[in-house]
Design a protein around this motif. Structure first.
Motif: not given
Ligand code: ARG
Length: 574
Positions: A114-117, A335-337, A350-355, A369-371
């Motif tokens: 997991i990358v946590i930004d 696996d996850e960001m 939402e836009q970035v993930f969809r893209c 995911v946006h947290v």
């Protein structure tokens, strides 16, 4: 853990009866005054088995009791099965918890990378109260994931490449002779942190009124992004000065990052990525900008296209986030960001993930995911400001809360650890933040946060201090003596320890550190009730006394473990 054991054994009983076991789940009791655990599975089975829930519960209870003696199963109409665990079993549980390095918290059997930004500060702007939540929540989530056995990378993702950099450069040009950077004979200017802190707000305000200045700043941003000579080394020096200060602030908060990457890190990925979007027919020109549609059939709200490049060619927030995804896929392959960022950036993500999914930049099952989190408000319910109405710098905030905490600490505590005011102050600040569901706004109330009694970080640290000083006086548990749990208060403590162990999983699944905050507070409360009703130091019976010491030691270990995961630093005295 009892809940797991009961669950397994009740399922075995269901199998023996020929019942489908998947409907059988043991939970913590809704009525802790009646029993400790319960199972409502009889209701779910009733239809399938065409029998009354009460009969099913009865049969399950009897079958369970044939084999297992560690808990009594009692049927309550109209079909509940209630479990009360024996004191021998609680004593065994205590012995297990005492030995367990992880206080009963299991490691995941499905470890993820997991990358946590989180953090996300901008270069040349001091950290302020708005940066608090991302740092505090992100750090807690990172520590939690790591503890559960996931492979986690925390990335600060500096805002070091956007238009603010051009503004600062344009502002600096007016203050200093920058010819050193641009092939001239001037000396290297000593650009200070103070310069940066002053220049950014001035330059930002000025660019709104002064068109020539704005154009200059845009030009500087563009040239920097082209890595032009002069601009690039100047930018590197600005970053170095700013990052040194940002690091200090995070260190004071006990927040650490594995990667100090920024928007600039992914720079080389941006143009090829955008070219490939164009080539593959994803991106198109609209009003001079380059955009991409990210609408999905199921959308109920309008979804504007994502803007990838502005008409002047400058890179923007969305393209750096997208290129960073690509860079992370290539260098880390997570696996996850997770993006721990203010809720107001929901549309952007939402836009970035969809893209990213639409263009195949990530795998189909890569989780992005946006947290999100709400804002920090003042006691007036409006976004938190200084008394004068300005933005509160994080440094000032930490200083103020450390002073408030310091006033409540004893002389001895200050002597034992001169850094205790900061540790207690920051623990109070972090707990005050983490205890509320991150999706909500919360009121930042320094006086309330530092109080020793109440639902506060100070209270929890104090509970731990008390346990440690008890153990220092009473000694560690004697392993040669048996443990004998016999009172309600002791059982309550052990139940809260199990509930807290379960909360680790909930906090992870929901990405909500508040589960841990609630659980650890309930445990401290149960312990303090036990401590008030059991006179440990004066107890003459060696077995009882030893059991109580053992219970205290187990709780101390679990408090410390949980507070550390929440990013709180403990102190020897208060
Ligand atoms: N620097 C951004 C801001 O101040 C936050 C960065 C959040 N992280 C990200 N990957 N976009 O708004």
């Amino acid at each position: 853990m009892l809940i797991r054991k009961l669950n397994d054994d009740l399922r075995a009983a269901a199998r023996a009866l020929g019942y489908p076991e998947d409907k059988i789940t043991v939970t913590y009791s809704d009525r802790p005054d009646l029993c400790q655990f319960q199972c409502n599975g009889a209701f779910a089975l009733a239809k399938e088995l065409r029998r009354a829930p009460i009969q099913i519960a009865q049969a399950l209870g009897e079958e369970f009791s044939k084999t297992y003696g560690y808990a009594t199963a009692q049927v309550a109409p109209p079909g509940f099965l209630n479990f009360t665990v024996t004191d021998e079993e609680f004593s065994l549980l205590l012995s297990d918890l005492l030995k367990d390095e992880r206080c009963g918290v299991e490691k995941t059997d499905d470890p993820k990378k997991i990358v946590i930004d989180y953090g996300g500060p901008n270069i040349a702007k001091p950290l302020h109260v708005g940066h608090l939540r991302s740092a505090v929540i992100g750090e807690a989530l990172k520590r939690l994931c790591r503890f559960l056995g996931h492979d986690v990378v925390g990335d600060v993702h500096l805002g070091d490449w956007g238009t603010q950099m051009g503004l600062v450069i344009a502002g600096l040009e007016e203050r200093y002779d920058l010819s050193y950077y641009f092939g001239g004979t001037g000396e290297k200017p000593a650009i200070t942190l103070n310069d940066l802190n002053e220049i950014y707000p001035l330059a930002s305000a000025r660019s709104k009124e002064d068109e020539a200045f704005r154009a200059k700043a845009q030009e500087a941003t563009f040239r920097l992004q082209q890595h032009e000579e002069g601009y690039y080394p100047l930018w590197q020096d600005i970053c170095a000065t700013s990052i040194a200060d940002i690091k200090k602030d995070y260190a004071a908060l006990n927040v650490e990052f594995d990667l100090w990457n920024g928007e600039s890190t992914c720079d080389k990925y941006v143009d090829p990525m955008i070219d490939s979007f164009i080539e593959r027919g994803f991106a198109y020109e609209s009003d001079g900008a380059l955009v991409m549609d990210v609408v999905e059939e199921t959308d109920e709200k309008p979804m504007p296209p994502i803007i990838l490049r502005k008409s002047n060619g400058a890179q923007i927030y969305a393209s750096t986030d997208l290129a960073t995804i690509q860079e992370r896929m290539e260098t880390i392959d997570p696996d996850e960001m997770w993006y721990v960022v203010d809720a107001r950036q929901g549309l952007h993500f939402e836009q970035v993930f969809r893209c990213a999914h639409k263009t195949g930049m990530v795998k189909e099952d890569t989780v992005l995911v946006h947290v999100p989190f709400g804002t920090v408000n003042g006691t007036d319910g409006k976004p938190f400001k200084t008394r004068e109405g300005g933005t509160m710098k994080l440094k000032d905030l930490i200083r103020i809360i450390s002073e408030a905490a310091g006033k409540l600490l004893s002389e001895g505590a200050l002597q034992q650890d001169p850094d205790a005011p900061r540790k207690v102050g920051c623990a109070a600040l972090k707990y005050g933040d983490l205890v509320c569901n991150r999706n909500k706004n919360y009121v930042f109330d320094i006086d309330k946060f530092v109080q020793f009694d109440g639902k506060t970080g100070s209270y929890l640290l104090y509970s731990l201090v008390r346990i440690n000083s008890l153990l220092a006086k009473a000694g560690q548990p004697d392993e040669s003596l048996p443990l004998q749990i016999s009172s309600k208060e002791e059982r309550d403590v052990l139940m809260k320890m199990q509930l807290l162990a379960t909360a680790y999983g909930q906090a992870y699944t929901e990405k909500l550190p508040s589960f841990l905050c609630e659980g650890v507070y309930d445990l401290a409360n149960a312990f303090n009730v036990f401590y008030g009703t059991h006179k440990i130091m004066s107890e003459a019976d060696p077995i009882r006394r030893n059991t109580w010491i053992a219970l205290s030691a187990a709780v101390g270990k679990m408090l410390e473990q949980t507070l550390t995961i929440l990013g709180m630093e403990t102190v020897p005295a208060m």
